[in-house]
Design a protein around this motif. Sequence first.
Motif, short mmCIF file in Angstrom:
data_model
loop_
_atom_site.label_atom_id
_atom_site.label_comp_id
_atom_site.label_asym_id
_atom_site.label_seq_id
_atom_site.Cartn_x
_atom_site.Cartn_y
_atom_site.Cartn_z
N GLY A 44 -4.43 9.48 -1.52
CA GLY A 44 -4.75 8.30 -0.73
C GLY A 44 -5.87 7.55 -1.43
N GLU A 45 -6.48 6.64 -0.71
CA GLU A 45 -7.55 5.83 -1.31
C GLU A 45 -8.70 6.67 -1.82
OE1 GLU A 45 -9.07 2.31 -0.34
OE2 GLU A 45 -7.09 1.41 -0.70
N GLY A 46 -9.09 7.64 -0.98
CA GLY A 46 -10.32 8.36 -1.30
C GLY A 46 -10.10 9.64 -2.08
N GLY A 47 -8.85 10.04 -2.26
CA GLY A 47 -8.60 11.30 -2.95
C GLY A 47 -7.30 11.92 -2.49
N ILE A 48 -7.13 13.18 -2.81
CA ILE A 48 -5.91 13.90 -2.43
C ILE A 48 -6.21 14.72 -1.18
CG2 ILE A 48 -4.29 15.70 -3.13
CD1 ILE A 48 -5.19 14.88 -6.10
#
Lengths: 602, 602
Positions: free
Chosen positions: A490-494
């Motif tokens: 996603g935007e911030g990481g997995i």
Amino acid sequence: MRQSEYLLNTLRERPSEADSEGHGMLLRGGYIRQLAAGIYSYLPLGRRVLRRIESIVREEMERDGVQEVMLPSLQPAELWMESGRFETYGNNLMTLTDRHGREFVLGPTHEEAVTSLISSEVSSYRKLPVRVYQIGTKFRDEKRPRFGLLRGREFIMKDAYSFDLSEEGLDRSYRTMLEAYNRIFTRCGLRFRAVEADAGTIGGEGGNHEFIALSAIGEDTVALCGHCGHAANLEQAETAVGSAKAAAFENDAAVSVTPPRNCDQHAANNQPANNQSAPKDLPPLEKFNTPGTGTIDQLVSVYGLKPEDIIKTLIYRAGGESVAVLVRGDHEVNDLKVGKYLGTLDIELADGGAVEAASGVISGYVGPVGLELPLLVDHAVAAMLEGIAGAGERDFHFRGVRPGRDFPLTQVGDFRNATEGDLCPRCREGQLTLHRGIEIGHVFKLGTRYSSKLSATYLDSTGAQREMIMGCYGIGVSRLLAAVAEQNAGEGGIAWPDELAPFDVHLIAVSMKDGAQSALAEKLYVKLKEQGLSVLLDDREERPGVKFKDSGLIGAPQVVVIGREAASERVEYENRISGAKEMLGLGEAVLRITEHVNNNRI
Amino acid sequence: MRQSEYLLNTLRERPSEADSEGHGMLLRGGYIRQLAAGIYSYLPLGRRVLRRIESIVREEMERDGVQEVMLPSLQPAELWMESGRFETYGNNLMTLTDRHGREFVLGPTHEEAVTSLISSEVSSYRKLPVRVYQIGTKFRDEKRPRFGLLRGREFIMKDAYSFDLSEEGLDRSYRTMLEAYNRIFTRCGLRFRAVEADAGTIGGEGGNHEFIALSAIGEDTVALCGHCGHAANLEQAETAVGSAKAAAFENDAAVSVTPPRNCDQHAANNQPANNQSAPKDLPPLEKFNTPGTGTIDQLVSVYGLKPEDIIKTLIYRAGGESVAVLVRGDHEVNDLKVGKYLGTLDIELADGGAVEAASGVISGYVGPVGLELPLLVDHAVAAMLEGIAGAGERDFHFRGVRPGRDFPLTQVGDFRNATEGDLCPRCREGQLTLHRGIEIGHVFKLGTRYSSKLSATYLDSTGAQREMIMGCYGIGVSRLLAAVAEQNAGEGGIAWPDELAPFDVHLIAVSMKDGAQSALAEKLYVKLKEQGLSVLLDDREERPGVKFKDSGLIGAPQVVVIGREAASERVEYENRISGAKEMLGLGEAVLRITEHVNNNRI
């Protein structure tokens, strides 16, 4: 693990080498690093995820009595020559010559090595079946390594092999593996499908299935039926005869066909009536001028035609002969199906010169009417009432071409790729949808392909010598990691699924300088470790923003923030998947985290 | 695991390829099979032992916070050129060229890869120290693969690397690893010693230790002191000055030295008195005829001399110059020590022609008296009262050669290998004994050797750039398996230590056709598995003799025989290590087995 001591280096920006979301996040989160094209190092975080995958694979293999072995990477080239794969793999093989001048292959798979081993260990029917597996490094000299771990040159695989007395035995081994694979991919939290697939270089005549993780960057396309669950690789997906017909009738109403003229010259080509209940008073062929519009797209844009009303005629070279394949303008020829129909693997689309030599007209104006070549007609074309096709004359097309009347329907079959909206060939109720996906596993019925070439035989109960019946079963372990990353980036990481997460829970002390916070963080850390959980404690003296950003990139499924309410032993608990946050007391938090892990691990 | 379903094929005879006891038993027991010279497959039994070793190694590494990574086998050749090891490894490297013509090394170790990785991940002193390890396959193109897994071309290693801020940090990392290694080898049930060793190709200037498993087939020799525990590799083992002296005096009484004559011609060579308190009235040199006795053995057998009374003069070529090295007839020159003394690695024993060119006499009659070459005199020679030496003239030797009088003692040092019975150089009380052994682990202080070549630097707290201080730490995992096999191979098989055994307990139903026996065997099997133990149940319909023989070859530390007393639920329990057997009831047996495992596992 204390983060202050952990080898973890997150990146603020997506590195330019990243060619997919998942790949980018694996790099940014400090999971992997590239050493050379298609060759990666796993940092501690990546190694942890890999170990979790390995242990799921081991558990599920051993649950079914599959026994672990370990076969060497260095394999004598002679062994690959015996099986014939030294040639078929060609440049994809990594090979080397030792100091004594002997040639070796770095195994991309181990069919040869395992067949040779089992043939020397097992000689009697009483010792069969045998099912073995290994988890190890494979090598493949990919021409264009891509998407990080997805298409690499050194990668980790689980490969398993079964040796049975009979086809029935192989069926049992195969089913056992199919079930184990379903369990493995489910535990890994993947959205996946088991699809019928083509056998590729490993070969085998019986069935084979690919396991495909759905992902937009996938290099495979699968056709799925939402009604009955039927799933097939596009290369293999059958098309139902009825679907094309239905589509043709639907489209019919919308098509304004100009009445045909000048059809007399083609009377000789008329064939016995097609089985369709078509109107009998269709107009004859009409030739019309179509200068410079030799492609479907041009016909569509210049004349406002619909692709589904056009009959596409493609010339193929198959085993040295030319054949014409007819598909609808909105369809694509499936080379594999044509090859299978003709019984050859040696098939390719003819180039411009070959087209002209075979058809007497330049590419773009070839048509079935009067064409003196074998005509392979796709079902969907055969089902058309009439259509537009090349006139076999530069800058001219025919309108009102009627299959069966204007060209023969002696060789009708399934020669095209399935398309979105096709009727499901299995249940004949649902419609197919197409999806891109990543191949994460493959199971093959090999039969006697290797056992006959490498003399893997056994004595049956009557003392007769028989060939072992083999199956082989692969899972791309490092690829699976990458596929999970793609699906959950996603935007911030997995957001790692619970069974694969590098840590069960991430504790973040907002300020380590705050005595209450650091003390509470430490206390919670110890308590959770006592429960046997894997815990990462961010004990660094970093700004909260840095800590939260890193936490996103690390992607543990549970996050506990120890902040302002530390003095009253209250912490913020977050379920990363659902996004739900709540304030909990210390004891509640321990309970919640432990329960979550117990509920989400098999 | 039911043996009827287990991939296990024991061999009655020791295969001719086996060149040691352990190797033979690993083959006979169906643990490993050779695929090509020095390249082995692990069958399920071998893989189980390997996994147990791996898990011990992991536990002990992680107990100390060493973090697991995974580095690729394929490494760009450029990286090895940067470090200089592409050349020093030479033919021992397995190399290959990819489809794009780029050259790769198949890693025999990973110093380059890990240094390059850590240098890109760590830039600040705050992120040091870092300690990482991996367990994986290594490749080395051994000229003569031998002893099965002991000297192979594809093998499994645990390699660990430490990166510290300072030498003190490295000392801590090094000590941590030394302790972890001691725990690992102890848990593996090995008889081993940590010895001071030479650095080999990996290099490094600080200390380094080898872990040696004692075994007659070992390729290393270690000198051990039974009194203080001092242990050193023969290549490195110091010799104490006092020991030689003591030996010389002891031997003195037994030697009948013929009074020397004709010493005048050597008066010019006399040197300032040696520090020994030797009798002043020693007789002068006496030349005597020794035709055709140019070796120590010949002098001993023809003239009844004792080797320890002879002064051996060997000519070496060192850095292009000739030097003479003097050691006692019963001692051997240690090239490494001579090289270190002279500050060169380029040292070799001169051949016949070079000896004659340098000394003016044929090999076998060279002596120190009047020799115009630098004389490196071993302590033990310097401590002799007098001795016999070549006369520098074909077919003649001198008697009564007195060190310091007849040749100079300006360059006295430790130039020989330690020998059995030498005084311990550390405690100066015990005597050294020599033992053959197998190198199973090695720890090195690398310092900045790699970090300087590959620019692995960090910024210290003042913002200055400094090189990381490295250590590296290897365990030959597959080699360790082989070493344990060598130490525990007996007539009937390998008696595995508890922590490494492929199965905790082996159940043998003497006759599966006997209903009471098969039922009781099944019951015990289930009960033991419920306890979490790994159990092998011999449920085959084989003759008891075959079953017992196979059981010996499998080598589980506990064996339970379910035989005649099965009807009354009594079984025979055997502790394989002690050989003790006793009849136990079912419950007692479960208890005994579980206790045994709990007591013998860490």
